[in-house]
Design an enzyme around this catalytic site. Sequence first.
Site, mmCIF file in Angstrom:
data_model
loop_
_atom_site.group_PDB
_atom_site.id
_atom_site.type_symbol
_atom_site.label_atom_id
_atom_site.label_comp_id
_atom_site.label_asym_id
_atom_site.label_seq_id
_atom_site.Cartn_x
_atom_site.Cartn_y
_atom_site.Cartn_z
ATOM 1 N N SER A 114 0.827 -1.200 0.000
ATOM 2 C CA SER A 114 0.000 0.000 0.000
ATOM 3 C C SER A 114 0.868 1.260 0.000
ATOM 4 O O SER A 114 1.619 1.491 -0.946
ATOM 5 C CB SER A 114 -0.961 -0.039 1.200
ATOM 6 O OG SER A 114 -1.958 0.956 1.095
ATOM 7 N N ASP A 158 -10.139 -4.549 -4.171
ATOM 8 C CA ASP A 158 -9.557 -3.609 -3.211
ATOM 9 C C ASP A 158 -10.431 -2.356 -3.119
ATOM 10 O O ASP A 158 -10.567 -1.616 -4.086
ATOM 11 C CB ASP A 158 -8.146 -3.219 -3.679
ATOM 12 C CG ASP A 158 -7.363 -2.459 -2.604
ATOM 13 O OD1 ASP A 158 -7.986 -1.739 -1.803
ATOM 14 O OD2 ASP A 158 -6.127 -2.577 -2.595
ATOM 15 N N HIS A 185 -7.978 -5.268 0.110
ATOM 16 C CA HIS A 185 -6.752 -4.525 0.409
ATOM 17 C C HIS A 185 -5.927 -5.333 1.393
ATOM 18 O O HIS A 185 -5.858 -5.039 2.590
ATOM 19 C CB HIS A 185 -7.103 -3.141 0.977
ATOM 20 C CG HIS A 185 -5.937 -2.182 0.976
ATOM 21 N ND1 HIS A 185 -5.336 -1.759 -0.183
ATOM 22 C CD2 HIS A 185 -5.277 -1.570 1.989
ATOM 23 C CE1 HIS A 185 -4.351 -0.918 0.112
ATOM 24 N NE2 HIS A 185 -4.297 -0.800 1.434
#
Length: 290
Positions: free
Chosen positions: A130, A184, A217
């Site tokens: 991320s 995500d 995610h």
Amino acid sequence: MSSSSSTPFVVSHSGTTITVSPKNPTLQSGLLVISHGLGDTAQGFLDVAEMFALQMPHLKIILPTAPTQPVTMNMGMPMPSWYDITGLDERSNENCRGIQESRQTLVDILRKEHQDSKLPFDRMVLMGFSQGGALSLFTGMQLEKEEKLAGIVVMSGYLAAKAQFSITEGLESVPVLHCHGERDPMVQISMAKRSREAVMSMGAKNYEMKTYSDLVHSVNMEELRDIQSFLEKVLPDDDTCKVSLKDPNEMSIKELKEAIRNAGIGSKAVGLMEKSEFIKLVEDHRNGKL
């Protein structure tokens, strides 16, 4: 998992940084730096690092922790963050206050490893999840020409601070593996694809994207297997690239104690008083006598 007599690695802590190293440091021929995501710490990817260390015992893996700072998107709440995030859309992603300082943190890690062990930069990989993946991409493609990496791994990441980003001439061919979940909700797959297009439009020639249909995610085993395959391709064990370590006889007491701590053999140093004893302990460790 933690290091034991049966594992080929040791885990050491220095401040907020965790390092997973080969038990015999002379066997190292590659470096992997893993940067965590927003609100996490180095601990969050330690299990992944240990999994890789079991499969690729020639790698040293460093996991830094981001500085704690207010994050605008989270109502100004302080948390570990590589840079400020004001929103999840591209327009909010233009400033990224603090990204240059965090970029320098990663650069310093790479350069220190090169200076201390003579490990070539093309035996190093930056990887992150991320926000950490965005930082790895932002850093790795903008190093000096002579610091060209073996590769970059982006997990659920994106191109951060696009206006501040340009690819150093000569680094266009650095292999990039971008892994992303199609479900995500935080960094949507459409944003990831636009990031890839933007980086390629700037000259990147080796940017591969792998997507995972049911992944949100997060990270899953299929993704980690793909990353391991990538690492084995760009960082295979290579006897010609083994690190060059300082002779224990030329090390200071402080350096000897640091080497002993990093090797996870501190218990064997209890009661040692003379410098010669510390030297012998380090030598015995490197020669596989312990």
